[in-house]
Write a protein that holds these residues in place. Structure first.
Motif, PDB file in Angstrom:
ATOM      1  N   ASN A 189     -12.954  -2.123  14.210  1.00  0.00           N
ATOM      2  CA  ASN A 189     -13.503  -1.447  13.053  1.00  0.00           C
ATOM      3  C   ASN A 189     -14.881  -0.875  13.396  1.00  0.00           C
ATOM      4  O   ASN A 189     -15.199   0.273  13.091  1.00  0.00           O
ATOM      5  CB  ASN A 189     -13.603  -2.476  11.914  1.00  0.00           C
ATOM      6  CG  ASN A 189     -13.940  -1.829  10.600  1.00  0.00           C
ATOM      7  OD1 ASN A 189     -13.643  -0.655  10.402  1.00  0.00           O
ATOM      8  ND2 ASN A 189     -14.555  -2.576   9.714  1.00  0.00           N
TER       9      ASN A 189
ATOM     10  N   GLY B 131      -8.555   2.806   7.466  1.00  0.00           N
ATOM     11  CA  GLY B 131      -9.017   2.779   6.085  1.00  0.00           C
ATOM     12  C   GLY B 131     -10.336   2.037   5.946  1.00  0.00           C
ATOM     13  O   GLY B 131     -11.261   2.491   5.263  1.00  0.00           O
ATOM     14  N   CYS B 132     -10.414   0.908   6.619  1.00  0.00           N
ATOM     15  CA  CYS B 132     -11.630   0.107   6.564  1.00  0.00           C
ATOM     16  C   CYS B 132     -12.843   0.905   7.008  1.00  0.00           C
ATOM     17  O   CYS B 132     -13.885   0.908   6.369  1.00  0.00           O
ATOM     18  CB  CYS B 132     -11.482  -1.085   7.504  1.00  0.00           C
ATOM     19  SG  CYS B 132     -11.038  -2.564   6.680  1.00  0.00           S
TER      20      CYS B 132
ATOM     21  N   LEU C 242     -13.177   4.150   7.289  1.00  0.00           N
ATOM     22  CA  LEU C 242     -13.487   5.284   6.404  1.00  0.00           C
ATOM     23  C   LEU C 242     -14.183   4.789   5.146  1.00  0.00           C
ATOM     24  O   LEU C 242     -15.154   5.402   4.680  1.00  0.00           O
ATOM     25  CB  LEU C 242     -12.208   6.037   6.056  1.00  0.00           C
ATOM     26  CG  LEU C 242     -11.599   6.818   7.232  1.00  0.00           C
ATOM     27  CD1 LEU C 242     -10.279   7.443   6.817  1.00  0.00           C
ATOM     28  CD2 LEU C 242     -12.559   7.893   7.716  1.00  0.00           C
TER      29      LEU C 242
ATOM     30  N   GLN D 201      -3.285   1.561   9.978  1.00  0.00           N
ATOM     31  CA  GLN D 201      -3.740   2.316   8.812  1.00  0.00           C
ATOM     32  C   GLN D 201      -4.871   1.565   8.126  1.00  0.00           C
ATOM     33  O   GLN D 201      -5.859   2.146   7.683  1.00  0.00           O
ATOM     34  CB  GLN D 201      -2.584   2.503   7.843  1.00  0.00           C
ATOM     35  CG  GLN D 201      -1.579   3.515   8.357  1.00  0.00           C
ATOM     36  CD  GLN D 201      -0.649   3.965   7.267  1.00  0.00           C
ATOM     37  OE1 GLN D 201      -0.296   3.177   6.392  1.00  0.00           O
ATOM     38  NE2 GLN D 201      -0.247   5.214   7.329  1.00  0.00           N
ATOM     39  N   ASP D 202      -4.691   0.247   8.096  1.00  0.00           N
ATOM     40  CA  ASP D 202      -5.720  -0.597   7.516  1.00  0.00           C
ATOM     41  C   ASP D 202      -7.025  -0.440   8.280  1.00  0.00           C
ATOM     42  O   ASP D 202      -8.107  -0.305   7.707  1.00  0.00           O
ATOM     43  CB  ASP D 202      -5.225  -2.045   7.577  1.00  0.00           C
ATOM     44  CG  ASP D 202      -5.984  -2.939   6.614  1.00  0.00           C
ATOM     45  OD1 ASP D 202      -6.786  -2.396   5.836  1.00  0.00           O
ATOM     46  OD2 ASP D 202      -5.764  -4.160   6.657  1.00  0.00           O
TER      47      ASP D 202
ATOM     48  N   ARG E 205       0.831  -1.198   0.000  1.00  0.00           N
ATOM     49  CA  ARG E 205       0.000   0.000   0.000  1.00  0.00           C
ATOM     50  C   ARG E 205       0.870   1.254   0.000  1.00  0.00           C
ATOM     51  O   ARG E 205       0.588   2.222  -0.683  1.00  0.00           O
ATOM     52  CB  ARG E 205      -0.925   0.009   1.212  1.00  0.00           C
ATOM     53  CG  ARG E 205      -2.168  -0.819   0.996  1.00  0.00           C
ATOM     54  CD  ARG E 205      -3.115  -0.627   2.142  1.00  0.00           C
ATOM     55  NE  ARG E 205      -4.334  -1.384   1.936  1.00  0.00           N
ATOM     56  CZ  ARG E 205      -5.005  -1.958   2.922  1.00  0.00           C
ATOM     57  NH1 ARG E 205      -4.559  -1.858   4.163  1.00  0.00           N
ATOM     58  NH2 ARG E 205      -6.108  -2.606   2.661  1.00  0.00           N
TER      59      ARG E 205
ATOM     60  N   SER F 125      -2.202   5.710   2.215  1.00  0.00           N
ATOM     61  CA  SER F 125      -2.402   4.306   2.553  1.00  0.00           C
ATOM     62  C   SER F 125      -3.458   4.108   3.655  1.00  0.00           C
ATOM     63  O   SER F 125      -3.872   2.997   3.915  1.00  0.00           O
ATOM     64  CB  SER F 125      -1.078   3.652   2.952  1.00  0.00           C
ATOM     65  OG  SER F 125      -0.503   4.360   4.011  1.00  0.00           O
ATOM     66  N   SER F 126      -3.856   5.204   4.324  1.00  0.00           N
ATOM     67  CA  SER F 126      -4.925   5.016   5.288  1.00  0.00           C
ATOM     68  C   SER F 126      -6.294   5.158   4.609  1.00  0.00           C
ATOM     69  O   SER F 126      -7.325   4.978   5.246  1.00  0.00           O
ATOM     70  CB  SER F 126      -4.792   6.001   6.452  1.00  0.00           C
ATOM     71  OG  SER F 126      -4.974   7.306   5.975  1.00  0.00           O
ATOM     72  N   ARG F 127      -6.314   5.550   3.334  1.00  0.00           N
ATOM     73  CA  ARG F 127      -7.576   5.517   2.596  1.00  0.00           C
ATOM     74  C   ARG F 127      -7.302   4.864   1.243  1.00  0.00           C
ATOM     75  O   ARG F 127      -7.310   5.515   0.199  1.00  0.00           O
ATOM     76  CB  ARG F 127      -8.116   6.936   2.408  1.00  0.00           C
ATOM     77  CG  ARG F 127      -8.289   7.640   3.744  1.00  0.00           C
ATOM     78  CD  ARG F 127      -8.905   8.999   3.581  1.00  0.00           C
ATOM     79  NE  ARG F 127     -10.365   8.881   3.548  1.00  0.00           N
ATOM     80  CZ  ARG F 127     -11.162   9.930   3.750  1.00  0.00           C
ATOM     81  NH1 ARG F 127     -10.678  11.141   3.916  1.00  0.00           N
ATOM     82  NH2 ARG F 127     -12.467   9.780   3.713  1.00  0.00           N
ATOM     83  N   PRO F 128      -7.035   3.534   1.285  1.00  0.00           N
ATOM     84  CA  PRO F 128      -6.585   2.841   0.071  1.00  0.00           C
ATOM     85  C   PRO F 128      -7.655   2.863  -1.036  1.00  0.00           C
ATOM     86  O   PRO F 128      -8.845   2.801  -0.745  1.00  0.00           O
ATOM     87  CB  PRO F 128      -6.328   1.415   0.548  1.00  0.00           C
ATOM     88  CG  PRO F 128      -7.146   1.259   1.766  1.00  0.00           C
ATOM     89  CD  PRO F 128      -7.223   2.610   2.398  1.00  0.00           C
TER      90      PRO F 128
ATOM     91  N   ALA G 185     -12.859  -6.461   6.328  1.00  0.00           N
ATOM     92  CA  ALA G 185     -12.511  -6.717   7.725  1.00  0.00           C
ATOM     93  C   ALA G 185     -12.923  -8.110   8.158  1.00  0.00           C
ATOM     94  O   ALA G 185     -14.057  -8.530   7.953  1.00  0.00           O
ATOM     95  CB  ALA G 185     -13.173  -5.677   8.618  1.00  0.00           C
TER      96      ALA G 185
ATOM     97  N   THR H 281      -9.543  -3.678   2.147  1.00  0.00           N
ATOM     98  CA  THR H 281      -9.620  -4.660   3.235  1.00  0.00           C
ATOM     99  C   THR H 281     -11.065  -5.049   3.465  1.00  0.00           C
ATOM    100  O   THR H 281     -11.938  -4.193   3.578  1.00  0.00           O
ATOM    101  CB  THR H 281      -9.053  -4.069   4.537  1.00  0.00           C
ATOM    102  OG1 THR H 281      -7.696  -3.704   4.311  1.00  0.00           O
ATOM    103  CG2 THR H 281      -9.133  -5.077   5.668  1.00  0.00           C
TER     104      THR H 281
END
Lengths: 234, 897
Positions: B783, B749-750, B752, B745-746, A207, A214-217, A224, A222
């Motif tokens: 999450n 991101g999830c 958001l 970060q993942d 990423r 990378s925090s808003r790919p 979850a 993902t």
């Protein structure tokens, strides 16, 4: 879009014991030109899968007789037909099990008809397509599988061999969810099934190299608790 | 008006009746077959009655009946179920006895138990059979039993006076009161004597002589009269009770109260019986009082035991008992009587020699002089000729050392006087001898002091009164000096000795008061059962030198509470404690029940229920019977029970409060669910029906708008259902963390990505350092936390304002902070927002469920973290999640590279 063209006469088997869902899916899919076949139980689904020979199966996991995952396993014994799982949100483990058993995708209930049709299209296209296209392109990301070249905004990105293998795996299943186990097994081998951090680190590295934030790919998404999905071009 | 009032049963009468019924509930009924001598046919009558009951379908068993080989009795016994007798071995002889446990286990409707007054051999559970019977009754079993009139305690002495035969086996009158039915079994004395001659009356061999004396026509007539009179009194009682309950007009008893004074003399027992009879006849409550003169510790132990026994006897006979310490017996008695509204006093008139009465007026006279309005009955008590003389205890040891000391003091005083003789006149020597008397009184006691006075007189005469070294007295003036010296010596020694005795008594009382005070202070501070046990343990050891054991009821069972120190009871001891608990009576060492136990067991009676049993082991055997110890122990037990009850009630109150809170929550839940489920449903239903309406005349834009609303309402409904499910899972304790290494970060991101549509283009300032390590978290649940927090920020800040999200590591914690630019919250609200169904009161209404943040709290706490809210400096709310930092293991990373 050319949706009606693609869908004409394509046989879809809908397996769900809820009459309301059956009716809704039949209406939506029928109006898109699909030929819709229905089964209310797992056993009927197995029979219908053999008799109707559908080109795609929509399968609800909560069936009255058989476990949905079991249905997938039995179908997979003899058929590579794309299977999209319909499931309620609370059961991440079920989704993972279904995907590991061979399902191609999953949709969380409740879902919109647009989402459903998009997933169906991706699955159908992947089923028709034998090998992945040599050049995958989405947004500003371009992966040339033939030349092992990855560029973002036209700039070449240096990847480690593992990162490249990981990316190639995702690209060859673009639009489809890959579970952690599936990826670990493919890239690192069965011995790494219980070491998810290896995967996390590499995804994170990928990423950083591919995404602008990378925090808003935008590319590697993902799911979850389930796995990762490379954004498909639908 | 007044008349009708009179006819109505008084509240007291109704209460008494209700209480009687209460007592009866769950308890067996006692049927007594009363006779006046052996051979009148009690057993026969009882068996006949039992057979009748059996024929009418009752479940009758024979617990203990001795036929003594009489054919008629045997015939009646045939066909009745008989519980085998237990064989108790005593001094090598096996004695057939009532098998109490077998009867209780068999639990028939009616059990027959012959010879109520029988004494059990040592080693049995109870000393007396009537105690067995009480236990059977408490077990809910009816008992038929037989007894002769002379065995009742209160009649014992009358019978002895009438017949000259002392009956040793007695039954407390309380059993007569307990009896639901009393059947008089009667034949004429002539017939009885005839039966005796025919050999139809069983007479134990060893008692043949006594029996001969007993079975005389005169005796039998007297006893018969006594039994009939007693039965008649009972019928009279029943009549009165009936009248009271039905409010039939009849003679009423005046509010009389009787008091009897006991002194520890051998005759106190008789006084008690007389008073009980009087009280019974007057239907009056009665009191038995013992006034303990200070220094009574010097009494022979036997005397004290007798007082204790008398008080217990009085209690058994239904009296309220008290023991007072006072110098003046008469004064204390009258004072007690006045405080308790006593109307009549009973005192014994001792046969004292005339000259002693002259010296000191008898207590009787003092009481009569002070009694005022109270009637005083003086009962003359002569020792019964046939009554065996009470054994006089060992004579008090003569303190020879004290008397030697007296001699020494006198010699010393004389020596000193010899030395000062040249300077003082003889009369002044008297002062020196007086000094010796005072010293003797303080140091040696009363008798040595008097001896000192006497010896002092002699020595003074011998040495200093001319002519010296003779006992002759030249000047008769000295006779006065002698008399004065002696009298003053005696008076001083008496006063000093009495003062010392009083001080000793005070000291003892003081000790008791102090130990009770300490106990109650410790108990007041004890917040739970364990603390109470500790407090009692400490105090009991300190003030009585005793070892305690605790038992608490758990369900129906009595369980030993192990306090970590002190002894653990064996099974036998536990059984004794269980008995004390079941029967709500003290048992074990020093009592009549199971006296062979190592501990004394006192039931802890709370005001509503039994709180447990306190077992005590005292240092000395005598302590178990000492009145002081028992009184103190009873007080200890009372205080402990009260404390236990208080703790118990407090716990109950706490639970009630929790229940009430839960009820409130449930109501809020229902309100919330019905509101939050129905609101979106109603708009969806409304929209769908209007679209379905043929010819609804909606414009395409109108249709689209309605459909968009329906979709967003459906999404809202879905969110709420999701929240409810999450909450339910957390509440049910079903959150099982699936910890996996997470890229933070993942994680961000999830969340958001999930909220993309809801964020509606709002700027989100994300601050997640790229070099954060992988952290062990449940990704799905965390999450959910982020989604809920972000949604919350969206809801409570103006449209278009930014949301700040920062993740950082602070030493050993992972911090996630989400801030908005809304109005923030008033201080008191900050804590409440994490409560379930708490919604911040806002005029515009957030449309929240009141669940989102409490779900966050549940998840964060499951991770071992904390969540809190604070107002930001520049306005707006910040929520801070703090999680313990658990890093993912890093091995394996190198393999990937």
């Amino acid at each position: 879009m050319d949706s009606s063209g693609v869908a004409t006469g394509v046989r879809i088997l809908v397996v769900d014991d809820e009459v309301a869902i059956q009716r809704f899916l039949k209406t939506v899919l029928g109006s898109e030109g699909f030929s819709v076949h229905q089964a209310e139980t797992g056993k009927l689904a197995l029979v219908a899968a053999a008799v109707v020979r559908p080109e795609l199966i929509l399968l609800d996991l909560g069936l009255p007789d058989l476990d949905g995952v079991e249905v997938i396993r039995r179908i997979r014994e003899w058929s590579p037909v794309p299977i999209i799982v319909l499931s309620v949100r609370e059961r991440e483990d079920d989704k993972v099990q279904a995907l590991d058993a061979g399902a191609d995708d999953y949709l969380t209930k409740p879902f919109g008809s647009g989402e459903l049709l998009a997933r169906i299209r991706v699955a159908l296209r992947r089923a028709v397509q034998e090998a992945p296209e040599p050049v995958y392109k989405i947004g500003e990301l371009e992966v040339d599988l033939g030349h092992r070249r990855v560029t973002v905004q036209g700039r070449e990105v240096q990847l480690t061999p593992t990162e490249y293998d990981l990316l190639r795996l995702l690209v060859s299943h673009a639009g489809k969810v890959l579970t952690h186990r599936q990826i670990l097994k493919q890239i690192w081998g069965a011995g790494y099934l219980e070491q998810p951090h290896v995967l996390r680190v590499n995804i994170s590295n990928l990423r950083h190299k591919l995404e602008t934030d990378s925090s808003r790919p935008r590319y590697i998404l993902t799911e979850a608790g389930v796995g990762y999905r490379l954004k498909g071009d639908y | 008006m007044v008349e009708t009032d009179d006819k109505r049963p008084s509240p007291e009468a109704l209460l008494k009746l209700a209480q009687a019924e209460e007592v009866e509930a769950g308890q067996g009924k006692l049927n007594i077959f009363l006779g006046y001598a052996a051979g009148v046919g009690k057993t026969y009558a009882m068996l006949e009655m039992a057979r009748q009951r059996r024929q009418s379908g009752a479940d009758v068993v024979v617990g203990y009946v001795e036929s003594h080989g009489r054919a008629e009795t045997d015939a009646l016994l045939a066909g009745l179920e008989i519980i085998p007798k237990a064989a108790i071995v005593y001094q090598g002889v096996s004695l057939p006895e009532l098998d109490l446990d077998a009867v209780l286990a068999r639990k028939p409707q009616i059990a027959l138990v012959d010879e109520l007054a029988h004494s059990n051999p040592p080693g049995s559970r109870h000393e007396k059979r009537w105690q067995d019977v009480l236990e059977i009754l408490n077990g809910g079993i009816d008992v038929y039993t037989t007894v002769n009139i002379q065995h009742f305690e209160s009649l014992n002495d009358v019978v002895a006076q009438l017949t000259g035969v002392v009956v040793r086996e007695t039954v407390p009158d309380l059993l007569l009161d307990r009896a639901a039915e009393l059947r008089l079994v009667d034949i004429t004395p002539d017939d009885l004597l005839q039966r005796l001659q025919e050999g139809k009356v069983y007479v134990p061999e060893q008692a043949t002589k006594a029996m001969e004396k007993f079975f005389q026509a005169g005796n039998l007539i007297a006893l018969r009269e006594l039994s009939m009179r007693h039965a008649a009194t009972r019928v009279d009682d029943q009549m009165r009770a009936y009248q009271e309950s039905r409010a039939l007009p009849g003679p009423r008893s005046v509010a009389e109260r009787l008091l009897v004074c006991i002194s520890g003399s051998p005759f106190s027992e008789r006084l008690l019986r007389i008073t009980r009879r009087l009280a019974n006849e007057m239907k009056a409550p009665w009191y038995a009082v013992y006034v303990e003169p200070p220094g009574s510790d010097k009494f022979a132990r036997e005397n004290r035991d007798r007082i204790w026994r008398d008080l217990r006897l009085a209690e058994n006979m239904g009296a309220q008992v008290a023991s007072i310490t006072a110098t003046s017996v008469a004064e204390a008695l009258v004072d007690y009587a006045q405080r308790h509204n006593i109307t009549k006093m009973v005192v014994g008139k001792p046969a004292k020699s005339r000259w002693r009465e002259l010296l000191r007026p008898p207590i009787v006279d003092q009481v009569i002089r002070r009694s005022g309005q109270i009637d005083v009955f003086v009962v003359s008590i002569r020792p019964l000729e046939n009554r065996p003389r009470e054994l006089s205890g060992p004579r008090p040891k003569i303190p020879w050392s004290g008397h030697l000391g007296a001699l020494g003091l006198v010699l010393g005083a004389s020596l000193f006087c010899v030395l000062i003789r040249p300077f003082f006149s003889p009369t002044n020597m008297v002062m020196i001898y007086l000094l010796a008397v005072v010293v003797a009184a303080i140091r040696l006691g009363r008798a040595p002091a008097i001896l000192t006075a006497f010896l002092g007189v002699l020595a003074f005469d011998w040495f200093f009164v001319p002519p010296a070294f003779t006992f002759e007295v030249a000047n008769s003036e000295y006779l006065l000096t002698f008399a004065a010296l002696f009298v003053v010596g005696v008076v001083i020694s008496t006063l000093v000795a009495r003062g010392r005795e009083r001080a000793e008594a005070m000291w003892l009382r003081e000790l008791q008061t102090a130990s009770l005070y300490h106990l109650s202070r410790d108990l007041a501070m004890a917040a739970d059962t364990f603390a109470i046990i500790k407090a009692v343990q400490r105090n009991l050891t300190e003030s009585l030198n005793g070892e305690p054991l605790f038992f608490q009821p758990i369900g129906e069972q009595l369980e030993f509470v192990d306090s970590g120190e002190g002894p653990t009871p064996d099974l036998k001891e536990q059984a004794v404690a269980a008995w004390a608990f079941r029967n709500q009576q003290s048992a074990g060492r020093g009592t009549d029940t199971l006296g062979s136990a190592a501990f004394l067991y006192l039931p802890l009676k709370g005001s509503a229920s039994l709180m447990g049993v306190l077992g005590v082991k005292l240092a000395k055997d005598d302590d178990y019977t000492s009145q002081q110890h028992r009184l103190l122990l009873d007080a200890f037990a009372g205080q402990t029970a009260m404390a236990l009850e208080r703790v118990h009630l407090t716990q109950q109150a706490g639970q009630a409060q929790i229940l009430a809170t839960r009820e409130n929550l449930e109501r809020a839940l229902l309100n919330s669910i019905s509101h939050d489920l129905r609101t979106p449903l109603s708009s969806i239903t409304g929209i769908l029906t209007s679209l379905r309406e043929p010819g609804n005349g909606l414009s395409p834009e109108g249709r689209n708008e309605l459909l968009a609303t329906a979709c967003s309402e459906a999404a809202r409904l879905n969110r709420f259902v999701g929240n409810l499910l999450d909450m339910t899972r957390i509440e049910a304790g079903g959150v099982k963390l699936k910890l996996e290494p997470c890229d933070l970060q993942d994680l961000v991101g999830c969340a958001l990505a999930h909220l993309e549509s809801r964020l509606a283009g709002r700027p989100v300032n994300v601050e997640v350092p790229a070099d954060l390590p992988l952290v062990l978290l449940d990704l799905v649940l965390m999450n959910q936390v982020l989604i809920n927090l972000l949604e919350n920020s969206v809801k409570f800040s103006p449209v278009g304002s930014a949301i700040d999200l920062a993740v950082r590591i602070d030493r050993s914690a992972l911090l996630i902070e989400i801030g908005d630019h809304g109005q923030g919250l008033p201080e008191p609200e900050l804590k409440k927002i994490f409560d379930k169904f708490y919604m911040v009161p806002r005029p515009e209404g957030g449309g929240g469920t009141g669940l989102g943040l409490s779900i966050c709290k549940g998840i964060v706490e499951a991770h071992g973290g904390t969540i809190r809210a604070e107002n930001r400096d520049g306005g707006g709310l910040r929520i801070i999640v703090r999680l313990p930092l658990k890093l993912a293991p890093e091995e394996g990373e190198s393999h990937g590279q």
